[in-house]
Every structure is written in C-alpha cells, then in structure tokens.
Design a protein around this motif. Structure first.
Motif, PDB file in Angstrom:
ATOM      1  N   ALA A  21       0.830  -1.208   0.000  1.00 14.77           N
ATOM      2  CA  ALA A  21       0.000   0.000   0.000  1.00 14.77           C
ATOM      3  C   ALA A  21       0.861   1.253   0.000  1.00 14.77           C
ATOM      4  O   ALA A  21       0.565   2.227  -0.687  1.00 14.77           O
ATOM      5  CB  ALA A  21      -0.936  -0.007   1.200  1.00 14.77           C
ATOM      6  N   GLN A  22       1.954   1.235   0.757  1.00  7.97           N
ATOM      7  CA  GLN A  22       2.839   2.393   0.812  1.00  7.97           C
ATOM      8  C   GLN A  22       3.612   2.575  -0.484  1.00  7.97           C
ATOM      9  O   GLN A  22       3.938   3.690  -0.869  1.00  7.97           O
ATOM     10  CB  GLN A  22       3.801   2.272   1.993  1.00  7.97           C
TER      11      GLN A  22
ATOM     12  N   ASP B   7       3.094   4.036  -8.130  1.00  7.99           N
ATOM     13  CA  ASP B   7       4.209   4.872  -8.595  1.00  7.99           C
ATOM     14  C   ASP B   7       5.424   4.798  -7.672  1.00  7.99           C
ATOM     15  O   ASP B   7       6.318   5.627  -7.753  1.00  7.99           O
ATOM     16  CB  ASP B   7       3.741   6.319  -8.716  1.00  7.99           C
ATOM     17  N   LEU B   8       5.450   3.817  -6.779  1.00 10.65           N
ATOM     18  CA  LEU B   8       6.508   3.628  -5.775  1.00 10.65           C
ATOM     19  C   LEU B   8       6.525   4.736  -4.724  1.00 10.65           C
ATOM     20  O   LEU B   8       7.429   4.821  -3.923  1.00 10.65           O
ATOM     21  CB  LEU B   8       7.893   3.502  -6.427  1.00 10.65           C
ATOM     22  N   LYS B   9       5.509   5.607  -4.740  1.00 11.04           N
ATOM     23  CA  LYS B   9       5.405   6.681  -3.750  1.00 11.04           C
ATOM     24  C   LYS B   9       4.070   6.630  -3.020  1.00 11.04           C
ATOM     25  O   LYS B   9       3.685   7.577  -2.360  1.00 11.04           O
ATOM     26  CB  LYS B   9       5.579   8.036  -4.432  1.00 11.04           C
ATOM     27  N   GLY B  10       3.341   5.540  -3.199  1.00  9.18           N
ATOM     28  CA  GLY B  10       2.086   5.360  -2.492  1.00  9.18           C
ATOM     29  C   GLY B  10       0.844   5.677  -3.294  1.00  9.18           C
ATOM     30  O   GLY B  10      -0.265   5.483  -2.811  1.00  9.18           O
ATOM     31  N   LYS B  11       0.989   6.180  -4.516  1.00 11.48           N
ATOM     32  CA  LYS B  11      -0.184   6.541  -5.306  1.00 11.48           C
ATOM     33  C   LYS B  11      -1.014   5.297  -5.617  1.00 11.48           C
ATOM     34  O   LYS B  11      -0.507   4.324  -6.138  1.00 11.48           O
ATOM     35  CB  LYS B  11       0.220   7.214  -6.611  1.00 11.48           C
ATOM     36  N   GLY B  12      -2.291   5.353  -5.297  1.00  9.65           N
ATOM     37  CA  GLY B  12      -3.188   4.236  -5.571  1.00  9.65           C
ATOM     38  C   GLY B  12      -3.183   3.172  -4.493  1.00  9.65           C
ATOM     39  O   GLY B  12      -3.968   2.234  -4.553  1.00  9.65           O
ATOM     40  N   GLY B  13      -2.317   3.283  -3.509  1.00  3.99           N
ATOM     41  CA  GLY B  13      -2.284   2.320  -2.406  1.00  3.99           C
ATOM     42  C   GLY B  13      -2.081   0.885  -2.873  1.00  3.99           C
ATOM     43  O   GLY B  13      -1.337   0.619  -3.819  1.00  3.99           O
ATOM     44  N   LEU B  14      -2.755  -0.023  -2.228  1.00  7.67           N
ATOM     45  CA  LEU B  14      -2.606  -1.447  -2.519  1.00  7.67           C
ATOM     46  C   LEU B  14      -3.077  -1.781  -3.933  1.00  7.67           C
ATOM     47  O   LEU B  14      -2.436  -2.553  -4.646  1.00  7.67           O
ATOM     48  CB  LEU B  14      -3.365  -2.284  -1.487  1.00  7.67           C
ATOM     49  N   ILE B  15      -4.179  -1.174  -4.350  1.00  5.35           N
ATOM     50  CA  ILE B  15      -4.683  -1.451  -5.698  1.00  5.35           C
ATOM     51  C   ILE B  15      -3.700  -0.934  -6.745  1.00  5.35           C
ATOM     52  O   ILE B  15      -3.434  -1.601  -7.743  1.00  5.35           O
ATOM     53  CB  ILE B  15      -6.095  -0.854  -5.887  1.00  5.35           C
ATOM     54  N   GLY B  16      -3.122   0.240  -6.517  1.00 10.70           N
ATOM     55  CA  GLY B  16      -2.108   0.770  -7.434  1.00 10.70           C
ATOM     56  C   GLY B  16      -0.915  -0.153  -7.525  1.00 10.70           C
ATOM     57  O   GLY B  16      -0.371  -0.393  -8.615  1.00 10.70           O
ATOM     58  N   TYR B  17      -0.495  -0.678  -6.387  1.00  7.40           N
ATOM     59  CA  TYR B  17       0.636  -1.615  -6.379  1.00  7.40           C
ATOM     60  C   TYR B  17       0.310  -2.871  -7.189  1.00  7.40           C
ATOM     61  O   TYR B  17       1.105  -3.326  -8.007  1.00  7.40           O
ATOM     62  CB  TYR B  17       0.983  -1.990  -4.937  1.00  7.40           C
ATOM     63  N   LEU B  18      -0.882  -3.426  -6.956  1.00 12.62           N
ATOM     64  CA  LEU B  18      -1.261  -4.646  -7.664  1.00 12.62           C
ATOM     65  C   LEU B  18      -1.406  -4.402  -9.169  1.00 12.62           C
ATOM     66  O   LEU B  18      -1.067  -5.266  -9.980  1.00 12.62           O
ATOM     67  CB  LEU B  18      -2.537  -5.224  -7.076  1.00 12.62           C
TER      68      LEU B  18
END
Length: 100
Positions: A42-43, A47-58
């Motif tokens: 999530a962190q 964008d590796l800066k937390g944008k979108g949280g967990l869904i962004g990471y996935l």
C-alpha cells in the motif's frame, strides 16, 4: 553375547501437550507477516510513492510481472465455480456463438 539394554520411554506428558490452537485461529507470525506485506504494498502504490495504495501496487505488478500476478490470482480465485443455488453452471450459446 550381551543383550542390549531396553530403553524405557516416559509416558508422563506436560499438562498442555497436544492442545494447540483452536481451529480457525491464524498463526500470529503469519498474520503479522501478511499485515506487513499489505502495508508495504500500500505504501509503495502504483508509482513507488504510495499513489493508488494497494490497488495501485497490484496494478503495477499486473503490468510489470504477469507471471507473479497470475500466481496471486490463482490463490484468490475460487477453486470451484457453481451456478445458481449451488447447482451446476449452465452455459447458453447465442446466435453469435455459433460461428465459433
């Protein structure tokens, strides 16, 4: 010849031997690790800066590492699909499907 001596095993067990955790209670270490992985993802975000949280990471993992993401999907998708009321799945073909 001399016979080997017998080894006598103790039958006295500790009072809580064999009790273990109750069914359905997760391992504390596993739960803590899962929470840490989810927090890190999530962190990191998309964008590796937390944008979108967990869904962004996935989403980023799905785009960059399809094999890893497919493995995750395999773990969360149901193993057996059922139709309405728990019955079998009914597939109906339409006129558009006939050309397939």
């Amino acid at each position: 010849m001399e016979k080997p001596s017998k080894v006598v095993k103790s039958v006295v067990k500790p009072p809580n031997a064999g009790k273990g955790r109750k069914a359905g209670v997760p391992n504390k270490t596993t739960a803590a690790l899962k929470d840490a992985i989810l927090a890190a993802a999530a962190q990191s975000g998309g964008d590796l800066k937390g944008k979108g949280g967990l869904i962004g990471y996935l989403k980023r993992v799905a785009d960059e590492d399809v094999k890893a993401f497919s493995g995750l999907l395999g773990k969360v998708l149901p193993l057996q699909i059922t139709g309405e009321g728990g019955g079998p799945v009914v597939i109906q073909a339409s006129a558009l499907d006939e050309r397939l």
